[in-house]
Design an enzyme around this catalytic site. Structure first.
Site, PDB file in Angstrom:
ATOM      1  N   ASP A   1     131.810  86.377  17.622  1.00  0.00           N
ATOM      2  CA  ASP A   1     130.963  87.545  17.419  1.00  0.00           C
ATOM      3  C   ASP A   1     129.507  87.077  17.433  1.00  0.00           C
ATOM      4  O   ASP A   1     129.018  86.521  16.459  1.00  0.00           O
ATOM      5  CB  ASP A   1     131.305  88.230  16.091  1.00  0.00           C
ATOM      6  CG  ASP A   1     130.454  89.476  15.841  1.00  0.00           C
ATOM      7  OD1 ASP A   1     129.417  89.639  16.530  1.00  0.00           O
ATOM      8  OD2 ASP A   1     130.812  90.270  14.958  1.00  0.00           O
TER       9      ASP A   1
ATOM     10  N   PHE B   1     130.998  89.404   8.596  1.00  0.00           N
ATOM     11  CA  PHE B   1     130.507  90.763   8.848  1.00  0.00           C
ATOM     12  C   PHE B   1     130.717  91.087  10.314  1.00  0.00           C
ATOM     13  O   PHE B   1     130.143  90.440  11.189  1.00  0.00           O
ATOM     14  CB  PHE B   1     129.036  90.955   8.474  1.00  0.00           C
ATOM     15  CG  PHE B   1     128.617  92.390   8.692  1.00  0.00           C
ATOM     16  CD1 PHE B   1     128.846  93.352   7.721  1.00  0.00           C
ATOM     17  CD2 PHE B   1     128.075  92.800   9.898  1.00  0.00           C
ATOM     18  CE1 PHE B   1     128.530  94.697   7.940  1.00  0.00           C
ATOM     19  CE2 PHE B   1     127.763  94.141  10.125  1.00  0.00           C
ATOM     20  CZ  PHE B   1     127.983  95.085   9.140  1.00  0.00           C
TER      21      PHE B   1
ATOM     22  N   LYS C   1     123.311  94.656  19.683  1.00  0.00           N
ATOM     23  CA  LYS C   1     121.949  94.552  19.159  1.00  0.00           C
ATOM     24  C   LYS C   1     120.885  94.308  20.235  1.00  0.00           C
ATOM     25  O   LYS C   1     120.489  95.243  20.918  1.00  0.00           O
ATOM     26  CB  LYS C   1     121.917  93.501  18.051  1.00  0.00           C
ATOM     27  CG  LYS C   1     122.756  93.965  16.850  1.00  0.00           C
ATOM     28  CD  LYS C   1     122.480  93.258  15.550  1.00  0.00           C
ATOM     29  CE  LYS C   1     123.106  94.026  14.398  1.00  0.00           C
ATOM     30  NZ  LYS C   1     124.138  93.313  13.676  1.00  0.00           N
TER      31      LYS C   1
END
Ligand SMILES: *Cc1c(COP(=O)(O)O)cnc(C)c1O
Length: 399
Positions: A225, A140, A254
């Protein structure tokens, strides 16, 4: 207005690209959130690890309000007095050399993809338009067209073609498969150190060291990531530290803003970001002074409030509690730091029913891939709060 009315408004006027639990939140503090009817819940999702510093963290709030009064957006046509300081502080905390600021996580991923392609042509000598990037099954990395072009989840891809070429998929956790996929045209490997959305999938011990070595041997850029795993979530500043490696490009987002504002960044160890020349890449809001002030405060909280150590200690306590649950329907309990998951067997009737019951018991979490519940509370969680959570989770998941 009551909860049901807010739900109806969303259903009537909003696109239905999410299926949220029907809890309408209006206030948050630390690990706690309150709904419009005044009911209090513990947040065990932390907005997919964006609020590691806890809801409405007072230090970040102060920095945001102060900066908002002074200057919010200059665009990168001019310089501002926050950007250089953020660069320096980020580099010191993550042992990086160069930073490129963006807004959402997906933009950081896109930036890295552009950088490694250009690096492949300019530095590695791959023929123009032939660069390949290797990625992992069940990855993802976000929702843009290019990023979903290498998603292996049909829900993310069906109906959205034609897709961006130049990506090759290998199994996550299998370094041999990765090495076998490398060709002369391969420029980079993009991988999550722990697959978050796939259900907190932790690769076998040694995997990160193996892929680091293989990237060195074959002259590839290793892109980690860390948008979900980074900034303290797994008990270290970056999850790569668990295997003592350093990526060439690291993506963060985030929690870089503690949930106040979208801020992401590409961090570079090698000279890959050096391929960008003025005008070749950018973002109107990327690196704006408000974002930088918020990010600086968010990083400071991680360090000064010892949230990395707390994630390790509270994570150990939390997972011990989860492992004590005696239910044959549970297939696996796993995690690192405060990124935890309980996986049910496929015939257990799904994880969402448990999430609904946990919500009724005052604890918010979200299923991923039908059978898995992720527990990822803000890193400010205390011992008493972990115990409070387990007192609710253990009986519900024992049913
Ligand atoms: C959330 C996430 C992204 C995308 O971030 P957005 O801010 O939603 O674009 C990318 N990679 C990982 C690992 C993520 O968890």
């Amino acid at each position: 207005m009551r909860s049901e009315q807010y739900v109806l408004l969303e259903e009537e006027f909003g696109a239905h690209n999410y299926k949220p639990l029907d809890v309408v939140l209006e206030r948050g503090k630390g690990v706690w959130v309150w709904d419009v009817d005044g009911k209090k819940y513990m947040d065990c999702l932390s907005a997919y690890s964006a609020v590691n510093q806890g809801h409405c963290n007072p230090s970040i709030l102060r920095a945001m309000v102060e900066q908002a009064r002074k200057l919010t957006l200059t665009s990168r046509a001019f310089r501002n007095d926050q950007l250089g300081l953020l660069y320096k502080e980020l580099c010191e905390l993550t042992h990086s050399h160069t930073v490129l600021p963006m807004n959402s996580g997906a933009e950081a991923v896109e930036t890295a993809l552009k950088a490694v392609r250009k690096w492949g042509y300019m530095v590695k000598g791959v023929p123009e338009d032939e660069a390949e990037i290797i990625v992992c099954r069940n990855n993802f990395h976000g929702r843009t067209i290019s990023i979903i072009s290498f998603s292996t989840d049909p829900v993310s891809t069906t109906g959205f073609g034609p897709f961006t070429p130049g990506f090759k998929v290998v199994d996550f956790g299998d370094a041999t498969a990765f090495e076998a996929a490398i060709t002369e045209r391969t420029v980079a490997f993009l991988v999550e150190p722990i697959q978050g959305e796939a259900g907190v999938i932790i690769p076998p011990e040694g995997y990160l060291r193996d892929i680091r070595r293989m990237c060195d041997e074959h002259g590839l850029v290793l892109i980690l990531d860390e948008i979900q795993t980074g900034l303290g979530r797994t008990g270290t500043m970056l999850a790569e530290e668990h295997e003592g490696i350093e990526a060439d490009l690291t993506l963060i987002g985030k929690a870089l803003s503690g949930g106040f504002y979208p801020v992401s960044a590409v961090l570079s160890n090698a000279e890959v970001l050096g391929v960008f020349k003025p005008g070749e890449h950018g973002s109107t809001f990327g690196g704006n002074p408000l974002a930088c002030a918020v990010a600086r405060a968010a990083l400071k909280v991680l360090v000064e409030d010892n949230l990395l150590a707390n994630a390790r200690e509270m994570g150990a306590l939390f997972i011990k509690g989860l492992r004590s649950i005696d239910n044959p329907k549970i297939k696996d309990v796993r995690g690192r730091g405060l990124l935890l998951a309980v996986e049910f067997h496929t015939d257990a009737g799904g994880a969402r029913q448990y999430c609904k019951r946990l919500k009724d018991a005052g604890l918010l979490c979200k299923e991923t891939h039908e059978t898995i519940i992720r527990f990822a509370p803000p890193l400010v969680i205390t011992r008493e709060e972990v115990e409070w959570a387990l007192e609710r989770i253990v009986p519900v998941l024992s049913e």
